[in-house]
Every structure is written in C-alpha cells, then in structure tokens.
Design an enzyme around this catalytic site. Structure first.
Site, short mmCIF file in Angstrom:
data_model
loop_
_atom_site.label_atom_id
_atom_site.label_comp_id
_atom_site.label_asym_id
_atom_site.label_seq_id
_atom_site.Cartn_x
_atom_site.Cartn_y
_atom_site.Cartn_z
N LYS A 30 0.82 -1.21 0.00
CA LYS A 30 0.00 0.00 0.00
C LYS A 30 0.86 1.26 0.00
O LYS A 30 0.60 2.20 -0.74
CB LYS A 30 -0.94 0.01 1.21
CG LYS A 30 -1.91 -1.16 1.27
CD LYS A 30 -2.89 -1.01 2.42
CE LYS A 30 -2.22 -0.93 3.78
NZ LYS A 30 -1.52 -2.18 4.15
N ARG A 86 -9.72 0.87 8.90
CA ARG A 86 -9.45 -0.55 9.14
C ARG A 86 -10.66 -1.28 9.71
O ARG A 86 -10.70 -2.51 9.70
CB ARG A 86 -8.28 -0.71 10.12
CG ARG A 86 -6.95 -0.20 9.63
CD ARG A 86 -5.91 -0.36 10.73
NE ARG A 86 -4.62 0.19 10.37
CZ ARG A 86 -3.65 -0.48 9.75
NH1 ARG A 86 -3.86 -1.72 9.40
NH2 ARG A 86 -2.50 0.10 9.48
N ARG A 93 12.60 -7.95 5.45
CA ARG A 93 12.95 -6.59 5.03
C ARG A 93 13.71 -5.83 6.12
O ARG A 93 13.52 -6.05 7.31
CB ARG A 93 11.69 -5.82 4.62
CG ARG A 93 10.72 -5.51 5.74
CD ARG A 93 9.42 -4.91 5.20
NE ARG A 93 8.49 -4.56 6.27
CZ ARG A 93 7.27 -4.09 6.07
NH1 ARG A 93 6.82 -3.91 4.83
NH2 ARG A 93 6.49 -3.80 7.10
N ARG A 142 12.44 -3.05 11.58
CA ARG A 142 11.40 -2.56 12.47
C ARG A 142 11.11 -3.63 13.52
O ARG A 142 11.09 -4.82 13.22
CB ARG A 142 10.12 -2.26 11.69
CG ARG A 142 10.25 -1.06 10.75
CD ARG A 142 8.98 -0.88 9.94
NE ARG A 142 9.07 0.26 9.05
CZ ARG A 142 8.20 0.51 8.07
NH1 ARG A 142 7.17 -0.32 7.88
NH2 ARG A 142 8.34 1.57 7.30
N ARG A 169 -1.14 -9.38 12.99
CA ARG A 169 -1.72 -8.25 12.26
C ARG A 169 -2.57 -8.72 11.09
O ARG A 169 -3.60 -8.12 10.77
CB ARG A 169 -0.60 -7.33 11.78
CG ARG A 169 0.14 -6.64 12.92
CD ARG A 169 1.34 -5.88 12.44
NE ARG A 169 0.95 -4.70 11.67
CZ ARG A 169 1.82 -3.95 10.98
NH1 ARG A 169 3.10 -4.27 10.96
NH2 ARG A 169 1.39 -2.89 10.33
#
Length: 216
Positions: free
Chosen positions: A13, A88, A127, A161, A172
């Site tokens: 996104k 959401r 990542r 992260r 999530r």
C-alpha cells in the site's frame, strides 16, 4: 480524487500510494507512517501508540481519526488524498464518512491489494532499511551489494522494524481478516471496490491501479 488502498500489512500500500502521490499530486495519508513519526518524536500520542504497535495491534479510533482530520485540513490535500491503512474497521468507515462530509469531499475508489499470506510473511520478515537515508532492503529479494553497507549512502546503520517478525505479522494479518475485510461489503454496496493482485511486481500493480483511476 480521494481513494482508499486496502490490504494486509506489507501488501504494498505504501509503495503504491507514494507512486500516486508523485504522479498525480495527491497526498498519501499513511496512519502507520504518521504514528511511527510520533513514536520517534516521543509525542504523547506516540508514547500511547508505541506499545500497541509493537504488539501488532491496532491503535484506538480516536487517535487515528484525530490524526486524519487534522491532516485533511492542510492545504496540500486539496488535490486529493490516498488513505493508506485507513479505515481498518467498520466504525472507522463511519468516521471517514463524517470527516469527508464535513469538508465537502467524497470517496471515489476503494482498491484492495490481494495477497498470499505465507508469501507476504516472507516479504515482511526479511525486510530491513538504512536508518541514515531510508533505502529499503530484503534478505532474499534485495540485499545490499556489500553486506552491512547501504548502497545509497554507505552507512552501516541497517535496521529492522521491531514489529517485522513472523508472530507479529501473522497477528496483524489475523486482525486484518477479522476487522478490516468485513468493511468491504459496505463499500461494495456503493460500487466503489476494485481488486488488484498485490503479489504481482510493482510495475504491474501500478498499471492496474492507474487503469482503475483513469476509467473515472
């Protein structure tokens, strides 16, 4: 033009919103980015959201709506916005309706990036990024030319992260399925929903989104 990009975390996104912002002069409203900035700055809302975000849960509606409302009042949003990661939940759908109506705006499209969950977990968990210049990397798909060194600026400060781990990612995704996916019928009833293969390469996804927007 005001649009929503939907999809679980890591679906792309943010990447696609950034492209639309550059190509069309729209403004990307990423609640995730805004909240991370608040966490880094140590603001009251940032401190409140930090524990929730690191646990892979969703921040409260009042925090999110407040951030979005303030941002919509900024002059640079007049050409249109891209909602990235918002709304959401069903209550946030209602909040967004109110935020837009109060500002005499409307929602034009809802674009969902469809993904394969296992492949997406691999994409996210692998990542990392350069803390100095922001260049993104991946353990499997996009490693630096020299391990431990950023290709862009030469920095050795490469980080991940804290929420980019499999347990948090799957938490999530479960939340996305349970709370976000049910909002789609609300927008489908308005004829606003379009779906794109989020696992395709970035260029293909971009072209598919542009096709949808150009059909207006």
């Amino acid at each position: 033009m005001n649009i929503i990009l939907l999809g679980p975390p890591g679906a792309g996104k943010g990447t696609q919103a950034a492209r639309l912002q550059a190509d069309r002069g729209m403004v990307q409203l990423s609640t995730g980015d805004m909240l991370r900035a608040a966490v880094k700055a140590g603001t009251p809302v940032g401190l409140k959201a930090k524990a929730v975000m690191e646990a892979g849960q969703l921040v409260s509606d009042d925090i999110v709506s407040g951030i979005i409302g303030d941002r919509l009042d900024a002059p640079d949003t007049k050409k249109g916005v891209i909602f990235d990661g918002y709304p959401r939940t069903a209550p946030q759908v209602n909040s967004l309706d109110e935020l837009l109506s109060e500002r005499h705006r409307k929602l034009d499209y809802v674009i969902e990036l469809e993904v394969d969950e296992d492949a997406l977990v691999e994409r996210i968990v692998g990542r990392f990024f350069c803390a100095t210049c922001g260049t993104n990397y991946h353990d499997k798909f996009n490693r630096p030319k020299v391990d431990g060194t950023c290709d862009g600026c030469g920095s050795h400060d490469l980080r991940r992260r804290p929420d980019d781990n499999e347990e948090t990612v799957r938490t999530r995704m479960a939340e996305y399925r349970a709370k976000t996916a049910p909002i789609l019928p609300l927008y489908e009833a308005r004829g606003l929903v379009h779906r794109v293969d989020g696992m395709a390469d970035i260029e293909h996804v971009s072209r598919a989104i542009e096709t949808i927007l150009d059909a207006r």
